[in-house]
Design a protein around this motif. Structure first.
Motif, PDB file in Angstrom:
ATOM      1  N   ALA A 116       0.826  -1.207   0.000  1.00  0.00           N
ATOM      2  CA  ALA A 116       0.000   0.000   0.000  1.00  0.00           C
ATOM      3  C   ALA A 116       0.865   1.264   0.000  1.00  0.00           C
ATOM      4  O   ALA A 116       0.591   2.221  -0.739  1.00  0.00           O
ATOM      5  N   ALA A 117       1.929   1.265   0.813  1.00  0.00           N
ATOM      6  CA  ALA A 117       2.809   2.433   0.867  1.00  0.00           C
ATOM      7  C   ALA A 117       3.507   2.647  -0.471  1.00  0.00           C
ATOM      8  O   ALA A 117       3.625   3.785  -0.961  1.00  0.00           O
ATOM      9  N   CYS A 118       3.976   1.571  -1.083  1.00  0.00           N
ATOM     10  CA  CYS A 118       4.654   1.657  -2.377  1.00  0.00           C
ATOM     11  C   CYS A 118       3.689   2.163  -3.459  1.00  0.00           C
ATOM     12  O   CYS A 118       4.048   3.030  -4.253  1.00  0.00           O
ATOM     13  N   MET A 119       2.499   1.605  -3.485  1.00  0.00           N
ATOM     14  CA  MET A 119       1.519   2.026  -4.499  1.00  0.00           C
ATOM     15  C   MET A 119       1.166   3.502  -4.323  1.00  0.00           C
ATOM     16  O   MET A 119       0.990   4.227  -5.302  1.00  0.00           O
ATOM     17  N   LYS A 120       1.080   3.946  -3.076  1.00  0.00           N
ATOM     18  CA  LYS A 120       0.773   5.359  -2.802  1.00  0.00           C
ATOM     19  C   LYS A 120       1.887   6.247  -3.352  1.00  0.00           C
ATOM     20  O   LYS A 120       1.615   7.290  -3.948  1.00  0.00           O
ATOM     21  N   LYS A 121       3.157   5.824  -3.167  1.00  0.00           N
ATOM     22  CA  LYS A 121       4.291   6.592  -3.698  1.00  0.00           C
ATOM     23  C   LYS A 121       4.212   6.705  -5.209  1.00  0.00           C
ATOM     24  O   LYS A 121       4.652   7.684  -5.795  1.00  0.00           O
ATOM     25  N   LYS A 169       1.261  -3.081 -13.603  1.00  0.00           N
ATOM     26  CA  LYS A 169       2.724  -3.151 -13.631  1.00  0.00           C
ATOM     27  C   LYS A 169       3.308  -2.743 -12.280  1.00  0.00           C
ATOM     28  O   LYS A 169       4.213  -3.401 -11.764  1.00  0.00           O
ATOM     29  N   ALA A 170       2.791  -1.676 -11.694  1.00  0.00           N
ATOM     30  CA  ALA A 170       3.277  -1.207 -10.391  1.00  0.00           C
ATOM     31  C   ALA A 170       3.009  -2.247  -9.311  1.00  0.00           C
ATOM     32  O   ALA A 170       3.863  -2.504  -8.459  1.00  0.00           O
ATOM     33  N   LEU A 171       1.847  -2.858  -9.363  1.00  0.00           N
ATOM     34  CA  LEU A 171       1.498  -3.873  -8.367  1.00  0.00           C
ATOM     35  C   LEU A 171       2.262  -5.170  -8.600  1.00  0.00           C
ATOM     36  O   LEU A 171       2.615  -5.867  -7.660  1.00  0.00           O
ATOM     37  N   GLY A 172       2.528  -5.465  -9.866  1.00  0.00           N
ATOM     38  CA  GLY A 172       3.285  -6.675 -10.192  1.00  0.00           C
ATOM     39  C   GLY A 172       2.407  -7.844 -10.564  1.00  0.00           C
ATOM     40  O   GLY A 172       2.730  -8.980 -10.273  1.00  0.00           O
ATOM     41  N   VAL A 173       1.298  -7.566 -11.240  1.00  0.00           N
ATOM     42  CA  VAL A 173       0.390  -8.649 -11.609  1.00  0.00           C
ATOM     43  C   VAL A 173       0.384  -8.953 -13.103  1.00  0.00           C
ATOM     44  O   VAL A 173      -0.325  -9.852 -13.530  1.00  0.00           O
ATOM     45  N   LEU A 174       1.160  -8.231 -13.891  1.00  0.00           N
ATOM     46  CA  LEU A 174       1.139  -8.472 -15.334  1.00  0.00           C
ATOM     47  C   LEU A 174       1.610  -9.870 -15.681  1.00  0.00           C
ATOM     48  O   LEU A 174       0.911 -10.630 -16.317  1.00  0.00           O
ATOM     49  N   GLU A 175       2.807 -10.208 -15.278  1.00  0.00           N
ATOM     50  CA  GLU A 175       3.346 -11.527 -15.578  1.00  0.00           C
ATOM     51  C   GLU A 175       4.066 -12.036 -14.341  1.00  0.00           C
ATOM     52  O   GLU A 175       4.856 -11.321 -13.747  1.00  0.00           O
ATOM     53  N   ALA A 176       3.775 -13.247 -13.979  1.00  0.00           N
ATOM     54  CA  ALA A 176       4.495 -13.862 -12.872  1.00  0.00           C
ATOM     55  C   ALA A 176       5.872 -14.267 -13.372  1.00  0.00           C
ATOM     56  O   ALA A 176       6.001 -14.855 -14.436  1.00  0.00           O
ATOM     57  N   LYS A 227      10.466  -8.070 -10.726  1.00  0.00           N
ATOM     58  CA  LYS A 227      11.383  -7.119 -10.090  1.00  0.00           C
ATOM     59  C   LYS A 227      10.917  -5.690 -10.375  1.00  0.00           C
ATOM     60  O   LYS A 227      10.453  -5.394 -11.455  1.00  0.00           O
ATOM     61  N   GLY A 228      11.051  -4.833  -9.377  1.00  0.00           N
ATOM     62  CA  GLY A 228      10.657  -3.440  -9.530  1.00  0.00           C
ATOM     63  C   GLY A 228       9.202  -3.172  -9.204  1.00  0.00           C
ATOM     64  O   GLY A 228       8.787  -2.022  -9.118  1.00  0.00           O
ATOM     65  N   SER A 229       8.419  -4.215  -9.022  1.00  0.00           N
ATOM     66  CA  SER A 229       7.008  -4.020  -8.682  1.00  0.00           C
ATOM     67  C   SER A 229       6.875  -3.796  -7.178  1.00  0.00           C
ATOM     68  O   SER A 229       7.767  -4.115  -6.389  1.00  0.00           O
ATOM     69  N   CYS A 230       5.751  -3.238  -6.769  1.00  0.00           N
ATOM     70  CA  CYS A 230       5.494  -3.011  -5.349  1.00  0.00           C
ATOM     71  C   CYS A 230       5.416  -4.332  -4.581  1.00  0.00           C
ATOM     72  O   CYS A 230       5.845  -4.404  -3.434  1.00  0.00           O
ATOM     73  N   SER A 231       4.894  -5.354  -5.218  1.00  0.00           N
ATOM     74  CA  SER A 231       4.832  -6.668  -4.572  1.00  0.00           C
ATOM     75  C   SER A 231       6.226  -7.190  -4.288  1.00  0.00           C
ATOM     76  O   SER A 231       6.494  -7.727  -3.209  1.00  0.00           O
TER      77      SER A 231
END
Length: 182
Positions: free
Chosen positions: A25-30, A108-115, A127-131
């Motif tokens: 949540a903090a990362c997504m907010k940023k 992309k930010a959350l990291g759900v596009l491709e596992a 890598k680089g996603s908030c997850s």
């Protein structure tokens, strides 16, 4: 939409889940997106009914919801019903309210596009996603192959010893032989 408060009596897995959700949540907010942390499953009626930890609770739960497959259709306004609207991901509405291009950026930010795949096995969020950032923050860096191999060997030895103790129990062996001769 605020941070989750970690229950005082939470087990380590639950604490890590809450910490991970808060970090996401903090990362997504940023990154300019709204993300509502999702509380994890705790030892409640639903999980006890599945794992059978508490027979009386499981019986009560299943008398109402059965196996939970269609319980949300039978009880549409019951938040305890598996699959009910209240149990859905609250972030779906945040994402759906965005224009199509921003939905892709949100994913992309959350990291759900491709596992991330490693030889056909799930290797974690991209890598680089908030997850991925949240996972690194909560669990630390991944173990090296040698460390993982040593840990796996130790676990295999513990499993072997436990199996030996169980299979060598004279009372259990006699009961098994008695059952087999029946």
């Amino acid at each position: 939409a605020g941070a989750l408060t970690i229950p005082e009596d939470a087990d380590p897995d639950t604490k890590n889940h809450y910490l991970t959700e808060n970090a996401i949540a903090a990362c997504m907010k940023k990154r300019g997106f709204t993300y509502t942390p999702i509380p994890g499953y705790t030892e409640n009626e639903a999980s006890s009914s599945i794992d059978g930890a508490d027979y009386a609770l499981a019986k009560k739960y299943r008398q109402k919801y059965g196996f939970g497959i269609h319980s949300s259709a039978v009880y549409p306004n019951d938040p305890a019903a598996p699959g009910s609207v209240e149990n859905k991901d609250p972030n779906a509405s945040h994402r759906d309210a965005l224009p199509s291009a921003q939905q892709k950026e949100y994913d992309k930010a959350l990291g759900v596009l491709e596992a991330a795949q490693d030889n056909g096995k799930y290797a974690g969020p991209p890598k680089g996603s908030c997850s991925a950032e949240a996972h690194l923050k909560v669990f630390g860096p991944a173990k090296s192959a040698a460390e993982q191999e040593q840990e796996n060997a130790q676990q295999a030895e513990r499993d072997r010893q436990a199996g030996q103790a169980l299979n060598g129990d004279p009372q259990l062996v006699s009961l098994a032989q008695e059952y087999a001769s029946c």
